[in-house]
Design a protein around this motif. Structure first.
Motif, short mmCIF file in Angstrom:
data_model
loop_
_atom_site.label_atom_id
_atom_site.label_comp_id
_atom_site.label_asym_id
_atom_site.label_seq_id
_atom_site.Cartn_x
_atom_site.Cartn_y
_atom_site.Cartn_z
N UNK A 84 98.66 100.06 11.15
CA UNK A 84 98.14 99.11 9.91
C UNK A 84 97.84 100.18 8.78
N UNK A 85 97.53 99.33 7.68
CA UNK A 85 96.92 100.07 6.50
C UNK A 85 95.83 101.18 6.72
N UNK A 86 96.11 102.23 6.30
CA UNK A 86 94.93 103.29 6.42
C UNK A 86 93.88 103.25 5.15
N UNK A 192 92.25 86.67 -8.17
CA UNK A 192 93.11 86.79 -9.17
C UNK A 192 94.41 86.24 -8.75
N UNK A 193 95.42 85.89 -9.51
CA UNK A 193 96.52 85.37 -8.83
C UNK A 193 97.48 86.51 -8.18
N UNK A 194 97.33 87.56 -8.46
CA UNK A 194 98.03 88.67 -7.78
C UNK A 194 96.95 89.66 -6.54
N UNK A 195 96.11 88.89 -6.32
CA UNK A 195 95.13 89.63 -5.30
C UNK A 195 95.94 90.04 -4.07
N UNK A 196 95.18 91.26 -3.56
CA UNK A 196 95.61 91.76 -2.38
C UNK A 196 94.64 92.14 -1.37
N UNK A 197 94.87 91.98 0.10
CA UNK A 197 93.79 92.22 0.88
C UNK A 197 94.28 93.17 1.79
N UNK A 201 91.99 98.36 10.67
CA UNK A 201 91.46 98.28 11.94
C UNK A 201 91.95 99.33 12.87
N UNK A 202 92.83 100.28 12.39
CA UNK A 202 93.26 101.34 13.14
C UNK A 202 93.90 100.94 14.62
N UNK A 203 94.18 99.79 14.66
CA UNK A 203 94.67 99.69 16.11
C UNK A 203 93.44 99.34 17.11
N UNK A 206 90.90 93.85 15.81
CA UNK A 206 92.37 93.11 15.08
C UNK A 206 91.92 92.92 13.77
N UNK A 207 93.21 93.24 13.03
CA UNK A 207 93.34 93.41 11.51
C UNK A 207 94.76 93.13 11.32
N UNK A 208 95.02 92.72 10.04
CA UNK A 208 96.49 92.46 9.45
C UNK A 208 96.97 93.86 9.57
N UNK A 209 98.42 93.91 10.06
CA UNK A 209 99.00 95.35 10.15
C UNK A 209 99.68 95.56 8.91
N UNK A 210 99.70 94.71 7.67
CA UNK A 210 100.26 94.80 6.46
C UNK A 210 99.23 94.43 5.52
N UNK A 211 99.28 94.77 4.10
CA UNK A 211 98.45 94.25 3.09
C UNK A 211 98.93 92.90 2.89
#
Length: 285
Positions: A84-86, A192-197, A201-203, A206-211
């Motif tokens: 996932x995201x670092x 904002x309209x183009x917000x990014x989350x 979770x580093x595996x 649980x956490x989204x594996x992509x932004x």
């Protein structure tokens, strides 16, 4: 080494440790790795001919920088295989004291280790290029080019709008309340309209594996989060600045801590950074 010599070495090193930690953490993005680098520098300081060192701070900064450069070579491989995201380890402050914010630290990840060192030592810590050159073992002209290239890569990571401290903290608290209560209207008004989350979770949790990209996708994600939280309560521990961004620390239903940092641009939340990996949160306990 006599006990008196050891005490003198420790007394000379102690006041410099916080400065050295700032260098190491900004180079590595990991609190534990930064602590290891600084501790190794201390060991080398104990073994050094300290009477021959005219400027202990410069000597130790060079030592820490070179240790970090070595560490970054292996860290790049770890980033590539990370689940996932670092995100960098969260550093929480009551006041906004960070000179390198979370978006800038992520931008630094795109630089080569030498570019990263030159930029941090010159642009952030204010060292002259002669001293930067001594730290990274390159000539001053090469360091000037390294810093210039780095500056170009990270320019967009600098905040465009100044954020008033208290307003940032109020927005962070309002985001916590809306996201945990399921008040989607209030939540939507902050984004904002183009917000990014981003969620790290580093595996391990649980956490989204992509932004998650865009207003609609982020709203849908937090609608699911709110439904989950109805039966898995989340407790606010503190509001503060996380890597220079307003945010908060929570205690989640699984008994683990979590940090949420908000990148606010022109009054709206442009990015959300959530760290859930327990290995990155140990220093907050």
């Amino acid at each position: 080494m006599t006990s008196t010599e050891a005490d003198d070495a420790a007394a000379g090193f102690g006041p410099l440790r916080p400065k050295l930690m700032r260098v190491a953490y900004r180079m590595l993005g990991s609190v534990s790795d930064a602590e290891d680098a600084v501790q190794e520098a201390f060991i080398r300081w104990m073994k050094a001919d300290r009477a021959a060192v005219r400027e202990p701070e410069a000597f130790l900064r060079r030592t820490v920088t070179r240790l970090c450069l070595d560490q970054l070579k292996s860290a790049r491989h770890k980033r590539e295989t990370y689940v996932g995201p670092w995100l960098p380890d969260p550093v929480v402050e009551e006041d906004e004291v960070e000179d390198v914010t979370l978006p800038l630290m992520l931008a630094l990840e795109r630089l080569s280790p030498l570019e990263r060192a030159a930029f941090l030592l010159h642009d952030v810590f204010g060292l002259g290029f002669d001293e930067v050159a001594a730290a990274v073992d390159r000539d001053p002209a090469a360091c000037r080019q390294l810093a210039a290239r780095a500056r170009g890569h990270v320019r967009d990571a600098r905040p465009r709008f100044a954020l008033e401290r208290q307003h940032g903290l109020e927005l962070a608290e309002a985001f916590f309340m809306a996201s945990r209560s399921g008040d989607m209207k209030a939540l939507g008004a902050m984004l904002s309209a183009d917000v990014v989350a981003h969620a790290d979770g580093g595996g391990k949790r649980p956490a989204a594996t992509q932004p998650v990209l865009g207003f609609d996708a982020v709203m849908a994600q937090y609608q699911q989060v709110a439904a989950w939280l109805r039966t898995h309560a989340s407790k606010l521990v503190r509001v503060g600045f996380i890597n220079g961004l307003p945010g908060f620390v929570t205690l989640e239903a699984d008994g683990e801590l979590q940090t949420t940092a908000l990148d606010i641009d022109d009054g709206k939340i442009a990015a959300i950074y959530v760290v859930r990996n327990p290995e990155k949160l140990r220093h907050l306990h």
